[in-house]
Design a protein around this motif. Sequence first.
Motif, PDB file in Angstrom:
ATOM      1  N   ALA A 121       1.053  -1.538   0.228  1.00 23.16           N
ATOM      2  CA  ALA A 121       0.235   0.305  -0.396  1.00 23.16           C
ATOM      3  C   ALA A 121       0.742   1.483   0.239  1.00 23.16           C
ATOM      4  O   ALA A 121       2.208   1.485   0.094  1.00 23.16           O
ATOM      5  CB  ALA A 121      -1.030   0.112   1.092  1.00 23.16           C
ATOM      6  N   GLN A 122      -0.078   2.056  -0.412  1.00 25.38           N
ATOM      7  CA  GLN A 122       0.890   3.306  -0.502  1.00 25.38           C
ATOM      8  C   GLN A 122      -0.088   4.382   0.310  1.00 25.38           C
ATOM      9  O   GLN A 122      -1.512   4.438   0.729  1.00 25.38           O
ATOM     10  CB  GLN A 122       1.244   4.542  -1.652  1.00 25.38           C
ATOM     11  CG  GLN A 122       2.196   3.972  -2.733  1.00 25.38           C
ATOM     12  CD  GLN A 122       2.541   4.442  -3.953  1.00 25.38           C
ATOM     13  OE1 GLN A 122       1.405   5.280  -4.949  1.00 25.38           O
ATOM     14  NE2 GLN A 122       3.758   4.815  -4.127  1.00 25.38           N
ATOM     15  N   VAL A 123       0.054   5.324   1.652  1.00 27.10           N
ATOM     16  CA  VAL A 123      -0.371   5.832   1.761  1.00 27.10           C
ATOM     17  C   VAL A 123      -0.242   7.245   2.361  1.00 27.10           C
ATOM     18  O   VAL A 123       1.010   7.457   2.482  1.00 27.10           O
ATOM     19  CB  VAL A 123      -0.408   5.573   3.858  1.00 27.10           C
ATOM     20  CG1 VAL A 123      -1.453   5.865   5.064  1.00 27.10           C
ATOM     21  CG2 VAL A 123      -1.228   4.073   4.173  1.00 27.10           C
ATOM     22  N   PRO A 132       3.410  20.565   6.577  1.00 23.08           N
ATOM     23  CA  PRO A 132       3.448  19.583   5.356  1.00 23.08           C
ATOM     24  C   PRO A 132       2.971  18.208   5.721  1.00 23.08           C
ATOM     25  O   PRO A 132       2.809  17.485   6.923  1.00 23.08           O
ATOM     26  CB  PRO A 132       4.857  19.420   5.668  1.00 23.08           C
ATOM     27  CG  PRO A 132       4.816  19.838   7.148  1.00 23.08           C
ATOM     28  CD  PRO A 132       4.108  20.040   7.374  1.00 23.08           C
ATOM     29  N   GLY A 133       1.966  17.411   4.518  1.00 22.30           N
ATOM     30  CA  GLY A 133       2.004  16.432   3.835  1.00 22.30           C
ATOM     31  C   GLY A 133       3.149  15.580   4.419  1.00 22.30           C
ATOM     32  O   GLY A 133       3.860  15.563   4.138  1.00 22.30           O
ATOM     33  N   ALA A 134       2.763  13.812   4.134  1.00 21.98           N
ATOM     34  CA  ALA A 134       4.207  12.637   4.191  1.00 21.98           C
ATOM     35  C   ALA A 134       3.373  12.261   3.040  1.00 21.98           C
ATOM     36  O   ALA A 134       1.878  11.586   2.968  1.00 21.98           O
ATOM     37  CB  ALA A 134       4.127  12.372   5.516  1.00 21.98           C
ATOM     38  N   ALA A 135       4.021  10.918   2.722  1.00 15.36           N
ATOM     39  CA  ALA A 135       3.566   9.607   2.113  1.00 15.36           C
ATOM     40  C   ALA A 135       4.190   8.112   2.693  1.00 15.36           C
ATOM     41  O   ALA A 135       6.003   8.748   2.260  1.00 15.36           O
ATOM     42  CB  ALA A 135       3.717  10.016   0.334  1.00 15.36           C
ATOM     43  N   ARG A 136       3.985   7.307   2.425  1.00  8.05           N
ATOM     44  CA  ARG A 136       5.078   6.406   3.019  1.00  8.05           C
ATOM     45  C   ARG A 136       4.482   4.788   2.334  1.00  8.05           C
ATOM     46  O   ARG A 136       2.902   4.721   2.041  1.00  8.05           O
ATOM     47  CB  ARG A 136       4.796   6.100   4.593  1.00  8.05           C
ATOM     48  CG  ARG A 136       5.389   6.991   4.876  1.00  8.05           C
ATOM     49  CD  ARG A 136       6.193   7.061   6.389  1.00  8.05           C
ATOM     50  NE  ARG A 136       6.807   5.409   5.866  1.00  8.05           N
ATOM     51  CZ  ARG A 136       7.126   4.827   7.374  1.00  8.05           C
ATOM     52  NH1 ARG A 136       6.410   5.959   8.501  1.00  8.05           N
ATOM     53  NH2 ARG A 136       7.845   3.568   8.432  1.00  8.05           N
ATOM     54  N   SER A 137       5.326   3.992   2.373  1.00 10.25           N
ATOM     55  CA  SER A 137       5.181   2.443   1.408  1.00 10.25           C
ATOM     56  C   SER A 137       4.886   1.500   2.596  1.00 10.25           C
ATOM     57  O   SER A 137       6.125   1.758   3.114  1.00 10.25           O
ATOM     58  CB  SER A 137       5.518   2.676   0.351  1.00 10.25           C
ATOM     59  OG  SER A 137       5.287   3.497  -1.161  1.00 10.25           O
ATOM     60  N   ILE A 167       0.264   2.477   9.883  1.00 14.20           N
ATOM     61  CA  ILE A 167      -0.515   3.915   9.549  1.00 14.20           C
ATOM     62  C   ILE A 167      -0.671   4.743  11.413  1.00 14.20           C
ATOM     63  O   ILE A 167      -0.488   6.095  11.251  1.00 14.20           O
ATOM     64  CB  ILE A 167      -1.543   3.757   9.581  1.00 14.20           C
ATOM     65  CG1 ILE A 167      -2.333   3.537   8.166  1.00 14.20           C
ATOM     66  CG2 ILE A 167      -3.086   5.139   9.957  1.00 14.20           C
ATOM     67  CD1 ILE A 167      -3.230   3.005   6.952  1.00 14.20           C
ATOM     68  N   ALA A 168      -1.117   4.032  12.336  1.00 18.51           N
ATOM     69  CA  ALA A 168      -0.966   4.215  13.229  1.00 18.51           C
ATOM     70  C   ALA A 168       0.545   4.558  14.195  1.00 18.51           C
ATOM     71  O   ALA A 168       0.922   5.892  14.475  1.00 18.51           O
ATOM     72  CB  ALA A 168      -1.268   3.774  14.809  1.00 18.51           C
TER      73      ALA A 168
END
Length: 174
Positions: A121-123, A132-137, A167-168
């Motif tokens: 998943a990409q989150v 700022p936002g962030a993204a993680r795989s 995610i948490a």
Amino acid sequence: MPACSSPEPDYHRLVAVPGEPARTAARVVELRRVGVPGYLDRSEIVRAGPGSRLDVLRNVRWGEPLGGMVSRVLAEDLAQRLPGSTVLADAGAIRLAADTAVEAELQRFEAGPSSTVELAAQVAFRFGPGRPGAARSFRFTVPVEGQGPSAVAAAMSGALGRLADAIAAALPPR
């Protein structure tokens, strides 16, 4: 002459699984509808076969559309892991102003021929104005313990729980 009839479908569902509560401040989290690959978002349960092959389990079905079920169960998993927080699914009936938005896109989410469920998943995280936002795989492999579709559904539920844990843990303290 007796009429032919096909057997009743065997229905399954994903369920929330317990996890370790995260050490983060209370917040209002909006989980946007989770993206699920089109080849999986069908009523029948799909397993990955060897190579690029997919095996559709005939007469073995999800109890609700997979995309909505994944979103609902992931929201329940997150709520359990974020004590004091409110987690709302974007597709739900309740609306609040959220200070954190979580978006997830599943690239893989199926049982394979090796008796494991793979979830990739990409989150993306959005934290409100000025932050700022962030993204993680994320990628998880969960063993299928037992035989049959019930064991596959349990392993898929466990994989969603692992995604909720990640995610948490990725949410910053406030």
